[in-house]
Design a protein around this motif. Structure first.
Motif, PDB file in Angstrom:
ATOM      1  N   LYS A 122      -8.314  -0.862  -7.888  1.00 38.54           N
ATOM      2  CA  LYS A 122      -9.052  -0.160  -6.797  1.00 38.54           C
ATOM      3  C   LYS A 122      -9.511  -1.177  -5.748  1.00 38.54           C
ATOM      4  O   LYS A 122      -9.353  -0.955  -4.542  1.00 38.54           O
ATOM      5  CB  LYS A 122     -10.252   0.583  -7.387  1.00 38.54           C
ATOM      6  CG  LYS A 122     -11.179   1.185  -6.353  1.00 38.54           C
ATOM      7  CD  LYS A 122     -12.350   1.888  -7.030  1.00 38.54           C
ATOM      8  CE  LYS A 122     -13.293   2.490  -6.023  1.00 38.54           C
ATOM      9  NZ  LYS A 122     -14.145   1.526  -5.347  1.00 38.54           N
ATOM     10  N   ASP A 123     -10.064  -2.300  -6.234  1.00 34.97           N
ATOM     11  CA  ASP A 123     -10.540  -3.336  -5.304  1.00 34.97           C
ATOM     12  C   ASP A 123      -9.372  -4.031  -4.610  1.00 34.97           C
ATOM     13  O   ASP A 123      -9.401  -4.268  -3.407  1.00 34.97           O
ATOM     14  CB  ASP A 123     -11.386  -4.370  -6.052  1.00 34.97           C
ATOM     15  CG  ASP A 123     -12.671  -3.746  -6.581  1.00 34.97           C
ATOM     16  OD1 ASP A 123     -13.050  -2.678  -6.055  1.00 34.97           O
ATOM     17  OD2 ASP A 123     -13.263  -4.287  -7.523  1.00 34.97           O
ATOM     18  N   SER A 171     -10.367   3.918  -1.400  1.00 30.29           N
ATOM     19  CA  SER A 171     -11.693   4.499  -1.144  1.00 30.29           C
ATOM     20  C   SER A 171     -12.213   5.158  -2.417  1.00 30.29           C
ATOM     21  O   SER A 171     -11.432   5.572  -3.281  1.00 30.29           O
ATOM     22  CB  SER A 171     -11.617   5.518  -0.006  1.00 30.29           C
ATOM     23  OG  SER A 171     -11.033   6.706  -0.504  1.00 30.29           O
ATOM     24  N   HIS A 222      -3.309   4.254  -5.794  1.00 28.67           N
ATOM     25  CA  HIS A 222      -3.499   4.119  -4.342  1.00 28.67           C
ATOM     26  C   HIS A 222      -2.645   5.116  -3.545  1.00 28.67           C
ATOM     27  O   HIS A 222      -2.446   4.943  -2.353  1.00 28.67           O
ATOM     28  CB  HIS A 222      -3.204   2.677  -3.901  1.00 28.67           C
ATOM     29  CG  HIS A 222      -1.812   2.209  -4.241  1.00 28.67           C
ATOM     30  ND1 HIS A 222      -1.358   2.051  -5.530  1.00 28.67           N
ATOM     31  CD2 HIS A 222      -0.761   1.867  -3.447  1.00 28.67           C
ATOM     32  CE1 HIS A 222      -0.112   1.631  -5.501  1.00 28.67           C
ATOM     33  NE2 HIS A 222       0.277   1.519  -4.256  1.00 28.67           N
ATOM     34  N   TYR A 263      -6.398  -2.944  -3.914  1.00 26.21           N
ATOM     35  CA  TYR A 263      -5.741  -2.078  -2.925  1.00 26.21           C
ATOM     36  C   TYR A 263      -6.733  -1.475  -1.915  1.00 26.21           C
ATOM     37  O   TYR A 263      -6.329  -0.668  -1.082  1.00 26.21           O
ATOM     38  CB  TYR A 263      -4.996  -0.939  -3.631  1.00 26.21           C
ATOM     39  CG  TYR A 263      -3.703  -1.377  -4.283  1.00 26.21           C
ATOM     40  CD1 TYR A 263      -2.548  -1.535  -3.526  1.00 26.21           C
ATOM     41  CD2 TYR A 263      -3.634  -1.621  -5.643  1.00 26.21           C
ATOM     42  CE1 TYR A 263      -1.357  -1.938  -4.113  1.00 26.21           C
ATOM     43  CE2 TYR A 263      -2.452  -2.020  -6.247  1.00 26.21           C
ATOM     44  CZ  TYR A 263      -1.319  -2.179  -5.478  1.00 26.21           C
ATOM     45  OH  TYR A 263      -0.147  -2.572  -6.060  1.00 26.21           O
ATOM     46  N   SER A 264      -8.013  -1.855  -2.024  1.00 27.92           N
ATOM     47  CA  SER A 264      -9.068  -1.251  -1.179  1.00 27.92           C
ATOM     48  C   SER A 264      -8.968   0.273  -1.159  1.00 27.92           C
ATOM     49  O   SER A 264      -8.915   0.902  -0.086  1.00 27.92           O
ATOM     50  CB  SER A 264      -8.978  -1.768   0.266  1.00 27.92           C
ATOM     51  OG  SER A 264      -8.816  -3.138   0.308  1.00 27.92           O
ATOM     52  N   LYS A 283       0.829  -1.213   0.000  1.00 21.78           N
ATOM     53  CA  LYS A 283       0.000   0.000   0.000  1.00 21.78           C
ATOM     54  C   LYS A 283       0.864   1.265   0.000  1.00 21.78           C
ATOM     55  O   LYS A 283       0.399   2.356  -0.320  1.00 21.78           O
ATOM     56  CB  LYS A 283      -0.939   0.000   1.205  1.00 21.78           C
ATOM     57  CG  LYS A 283      -1.933  -1.137   1.098  1.00 21.78           C
ATOM     58  CD  LYS A 283      -3.113  -0.994   2.004  1.00 21.78           C
ATOM     59  CE  LYS A 283      -4.113  -2.101   1.662  1.00 21.78           C
ATOM     60  NZ  LYS A 283      -5.322  -2.081   2.412  1.00 21.78           N
TER      61      LYS A 283
END
Ligand SMILES: Nc1ncnc2c1ncn2[C@@H]1O[C@H](COP(=O)(O)OP(=O)(O)OP(=O)(O)O)[C@@H](O)[C@H]1O
Length: 262
Positions: free
Chosen positions: A121-122, A127, A171, A124-125, A95
């Protein structure tokens, strides 16, 4: 902060001669040899620094980047990046970093670039808000609006590289590893990539480690240079320290490689 202390890495390589007979023999008796890629490498890089990591083919640059990004584990030595050990604290570490390998793609080949971005995006979660803001900024700075709906396999090298760089930054990593990011790019694309990296470093204070054989990249982007040869750090200095070895950067670096016999 990136702290690398006494890192050594050796690859175990399966040894086989050419030919059918040797392939048959290898089914029953495998021989290995050890290839030393890094030998007691140490350096420290402060937050917000842009550093050129240079050396001839086979010097150990990519191996270093792979260790720093947690893909490889060294046999000896310790690496701490913002307090974390890359190969041990992998989920937290990824991250913090973005990685671009000029010769490899992190985008899914057959789907539109935007779909790859959504997947990242998913993964690395990221927002919703960060994703939207970053996508907007990266699309504008890297001129991606006409490329986002195109499958990666249909992009030219320069177009793909701009998308790769955007993908590595969605990210908001604090550190960016660039392994030959301008390889094969035309003059216009090279300038665009350089300008973008420079502005990223200035605006977001992103730490950048750049490996390249392109001395114009190095001159345009970095002041500090770490020179590596045969797996050892041979010099850690400034562009001026390098330039005194020749009339121009290419000549100076070639002379240094010659002096160090690497
Ligand atoms: N997966 C691997 N298996 C075995 N040996 C490897 C592997 N990867 C690298 N090496 C060897 O380790 C040494 C360092 O390679 P590395 O790819 O780190 O160099 P580099 O400085 O990035 O080179 P280049 O500028 O050619 O990309 C070389 O001798 C190489 O042959």
């Amino acid at each position: 902060m990136i702290k690398v202390e006494h890192v050594s890495k050796t690859y175990k390589v399966f040894k086989r001669d050419a030919g059918f007979q040797s392939a048959f023999k290898a089914l029953f008796h495998k021989e290995y040899e050890l290839v030393s890629a890094l030998n007691d490498v140490s350096f420290t890089i402060e937050d917000g620094e842009m550093v050129g990591y240079i050396g001839p083919n086979g010097a150990g640059k990519s191996s270093t980047i792979k260790i720093l990004s947690g893909i490889l584990t060294p046999e000896e030595g310790i690496v701490k990046i913002n307090g974390q050990i890359p190969w041990k604290n992998r989920i937290a570490h990824v991250k913090e970093i973005g990685v671009v390998f000029g010769q490899r793609s992190q985008l899914w080949w057959d789907v539109p670039v935007l779909d790859s971005f959504q997947l990242l995006k998913d993964i690395y979660s990221i927002s919703e808000k960060t994703y939207k803001d970053n996508l907007e900024e990266l699309t504008s700075l890297l001129n991606l609006s006409d490329l986002l709906q195109t499958p990666t396999r249909q992009l030219s090298l320069g177009q793909r590289m701009r998308c790769e760089i955007a993908a590595s930054l969605l990210h908001s990593p604090k550190i960016l590893f660039l392994d030959e990011p301008t390889i094969g790019l035309d003059a216009v694309s090279k300038l665009a990539v350089r300008e973008f990296i420079k502005s990223l470093n200035q605006k977001h204070k992103t730490t950048v480690i750049l490996t390249t054989h392109d001395m114009q990249d190095i001159e345009a982007l970095t002041n500090r240079i770490i020179l590596i040869g045969k797996g050892r750090v041979l010099m850690d200095g400034t562009i001026d320290d390098i330039k005194i070895h020749g009339d121009n950067m290419d000549e100076a670096v070639a002379n240094l490689y010659h002096e160090y016999q690497i």
